[in-house]
Enzyme design. Structure first.
Site, mmCIF file in Angstrom:
data_model
loop_
_atom_site.group_PDB
_atom_site.id
_atom_site.type_symbol
_atom_site.label_atom_id
_atom_site.label_comp_id
_atom_site.label_asym_id
_atom_site.label_seq_id
_atom_site.Cartn_x
_atom_site.Cartn_y
_atom_site.Cartn_z
ATOM 1 N N TRP A 72 -0.211 1.191 5.858
ATOM 2 C CA TRP A 72 0.397 0.606 4.647
ATOM 3 C C TRP A 72 0.030 1.434 3.421
ATOM 4 O O TRP A 72 0.878 1.764 2.601
ATOM 5 C CB TRP A 72 -0.116 -0.830 4.513
ATOM 6 C CG TRP A 72 0.445 -1.624 3.362
ATOM 7 C CD1 TRP A 72 1.581 -2.387 3.376
ATOM 8 C CD2 TRP A 72 -0.110 -1.750 2.039
ATOM 9 N NE1 TRP A 72 1.767 -2.981 2.147
ATOM 10 C CE2 TRP A 72 0.744 -2.608 1.311
ATOM 11 C CE3 TRP A 72 -1.232 -1.232 1.409
ATOM 12 C CZ2 TRP A 72 0.495 -2.955 -0.022
ATOM 13 C CZ3 TRP A 72 -1.483 -1.567 0.089
ATOM 14 C CH2 TRP A 72 -0.614 -2.426 -0.617
ATOM 15 N N LEU A 94 -11.333 -26.551 7.692
ATOM 16 C CA LEU A 94 -11.032 -25.368 8.509
ATOM 17 C C LEU A 94 -12.303 -24.598 8.891
ATOM 18 O O LEU A 94 -13.174 -24.373 8.054
ATOM 19 C CB LEU A 94 -10.092 -24.437 7.722
ATOM 20 C CG LEU A 94 -9.786 -23.069 8.330
ATOM 21 C CD1 LEU A 94 -8.917 -23.200 9.590
ATOM 22 C CD2 LEU A 94 -9.087 -22.164 7.322
ATOM 23 N N HIS A 128 -7.203 -1.488 2.843
ATOM 24 C CA HIS A 128 -8.174 -2.542 3.168
ATOM 25 C C HIS A 128 -8.349 -3.488 1.971
ATOM 26 O O HIS A 128 -8.424 -4.699 2.123
ATOM 27 C CB HIS A 128 -9.530 -1.942 3.544
ATOM 28 C CG HIS A 128 -9.471 -1.079 4.765
ATOM 29 N ND1 HIS A 128 -8.789 -1.455 5.897
ATOM 30 C CD2 HIS A 128 -10.007 0.142 5.047
ATOM 31 C CE1 HIS A 128 -8.901 -0.499 6.810
ATOM 32 N NE2 HIS A 128 -9.627 0.479 6.323
ATOM 33 N N ARG A 159 -1.100 -4.482 21.613
ATOM 34 C CA ARG A 159 -2.299 -4.460 22.454
ATOM 35 C C ARG A 159 -3.344 -5.424 21.896
ATOM 36 O O ARG A 159 -3.239 -5.910 20.771
ATOM 37 C CB ARG A 159 -2.856 -3.042 22.598
ATOM 38 C CG ARG A 159 -3.132 -2.342 21.290
ATOM 39 C CD ARG A 159 -3.725 -0.938 21.506
ATOM 40 N NE ARG A 159 -3.807 -0.229 20.243
ATOM 41 C CZ ARG A 159 -2.888 0.616 19.776
ATOM 42 N NH1 ARG A 159 -1.829 0.913 20.498
ATOM 43 N NH2 ARG A 159 -3.037 1.192 18.600
ATOM 44 N N SER A 165 -14.034 -4.003 14.441
ATOM 45 C CA SER A 165 -14.378 -3.982 15.866
ATOM 46 C C SER A 165 -15.581 -3.086 16.115
ATOM 47 O O SER A 165 -15.929 -2.238 15.270
ATOM 48 C CB SER A 165 -13.186 -3.473 16.686
ATOM 49 O OG SER A 165 -13.043 -2.073 16.532
ATOM 50 N N GLY A 186 -4.320 0.810 6.995
ATOM 51 C CA GLY A 186 -4.344 2.257 6.761
ATOM 52 C C GLY A 186 -2.945 2.809 6.593
ATOM 53 O O GLY A 186 -2.658 3.550 5.626
ATOM 54 N N ASP A 245 -3.976 -5.890 11.467
ATOM 55 C CA ASP A 245 -3.825 -4.440 11.655
ATOM 56 C C ASP A 245 -2.780 -3.851 10.711
ATOM 57 O O ASP A 245 -1.858 -4.542 10.294
ATOM 58 C CB ASP A 245 -3.448 -4.168 13.122
ATOM 59 C CG ASP A 245 -3.704 -2.731 13.519
ATOM 60 O OD1 ASP A 245 -4.455 -2.028 12.810
ATOM 61 O OD2 ASP A 245 -3.143 -2.295 14.549
ATOM 62 N N SER A 266 -6.814 -4.661 21.950
ATOM 63 C CA SER A 266 -7.914 -3.917 21.325
ATOM 64 C C SER A 266 -9.267 -4.632 21.406
ATOM 65 O O SER A 266 -9.971 -4.769 20.405
ATOM 66 C CB SER A 266 -7.580 -3.586 19.861
ATOM 67 O OG SER A 266 -6.403 -2.822 19.781
ATOM 68 N N ARG A 284 -0.736 -10.441 16.143
ATOM 69 C CA ARG A 284 -1.138 -9.084 15.753
ATOM 70 C C ARG A 284 -0.068 -8.500 14.842
ATOM 71 O O ARG A 284 1.111 -8.518 15.180
ATOM 72 C CB ARG A 284 -1.347 -8.162 16.956
ATOM 73 C CG ARG A 284 -1.836 -6.778 16.499
ATOM 74 C CD ARG A 284 -2.299 -5.875 17.601
ATOM 75 N NE ARG A 284 -2.934 -4.685 17.018
ATOM 76 C CZ ARG A 284 -3.882 -3.977 17.595
ATOM 77 N NH1 ARG A 284 -4.326 -4.323 18.785
ATOM 78 N NH2 ARG A 284 -4.396 -2.912 17.002
#
Ligand code: IPE
Ligand code: IPE
Ligand code: MG
Length: 254
Positions: free
Chosen positions: A27, A133, A39, A196, A67, A25, A22, A198, A190
């Protein structure tokens, strides 16, 4: 000064790390650019963190990239983000293969434009032989969507007679989730100072250790990951038990 990485006990790594990436935007806005610029730079962090996890030997890394709710963002941001996601996945396939990383996707993929679905499918197939991984991209994902899907499928199997309601247990539920092939995350990070969840992995995070940092995602690098892992390793995970039960050599008076 000893590096943070050297302080990590590699025998006690979180088996599965999940990250809510998160702050892209904000940043970008802080630097006087538009949100897509954020992004775009967030991709650099993705590369660094994926590499960091692979180097350490983390088994599973889930990245929350988009999301279900993010579909409601302005159209140009959604389109730009979709293009960036698909473009990046396509470009990275070679590196994923070189580093033995297997790509997985969870989410409502049918919501993606057809070209994106096609590219994704190809990337999944191109990396499905890798054994290092497991990189799980949560795309068009939300936990409530996932739970509704699971319940629909359970109800359907009961109706068809292949599932007995009285036999349903936690393992059954786990098997109907989109994460059925992965262990639950042990560490959830996060970025960007929001506290949160989300709509991310609500069921699977039941016993995850939560780690929040103010660092915005485009600034998040391996050193920040190491800090989060060290914080995780300093915690006592009790799973409902008492500290004394977990450490029988420590007496009540200690
Ligand atoms: C995270 O950054 C990336 C996505 C949700 C796709 P944001 O775009 O949410 O950035 P902020 O939170 O508005 O700063
Ligand atoms: C969560 O971030 C989703 C992703 C990181 C992909 P958001 O920025 O969408 O979350 P809210 O809206 O601040 O809760
Ligand atoms: Mg955000």
């Amino acid at each position: 000064m000893e590096s943070l990485k050297a302080k990590i006990d590699t025998s006690r790594l979180p088996r599965h790390i999940a990250i809510i990436m998160d702050g892209n935007g904000r940043w970008a806005k802080e630097k006087g650019h538009d949100r897509l610029y954020g992004h775009f730079h967030g991709v650099e962090s993705v590369r660094d963190i994926v590499e960091g996890c692979a180097e350490l030997g983390v088994g599973y890394l889930t990245l929350y990239a988009f999301s279900t709710e993010n579909w409601d963002r302005p159209e140009d941001e959604v389109t730009g983000l979709m293009e960036l996601l698909v473009d990046t996945i396509k470009k990275e396939v070679e590196t994923l293969n070189k580093n033995n990383i297997r790509l997985h996707v969870i989410g409502d993929i049918n919501m993606l434009p057809p070209y994106a679905q096609q590219e994704l499918q190809e990337a999944l197939e191109a990396t499905n032989h890798n054994t290092g991984l497991n990189l799980i991209m949560a795309l068009s994902y939300s936990s409530r969507w996932e739970l509704v899907e699971a319940i629909k499928n359970i109800a359907n199997d009961v109706k068809m007679g292949s599932l007995e309601p009285l036999s349903i247990n936690q393992e059954t539920v786990q098997n109907y989730l989109s994460t059925s092939n992965f262990p639950d995350p042990e560490l959830m990070i996060r970025t960007s100072g929001e506290y949160r969840i989300s709509n991310f992995l609500l069921y699977q995070l039941a016993y995850a250790e939560l780690y929040f940092t103010n660092v915005r995602w485009p600034d998040f690098r391996k050193e920040n990951l190491y800090e989060a892992i060290l914080d995780f390793q300093a915690r006592e995970r009790r799973f409902g038990k008492t500290s004394e039960q977990l450490n029988p050599h420590i007496t009540e008076e200690d």
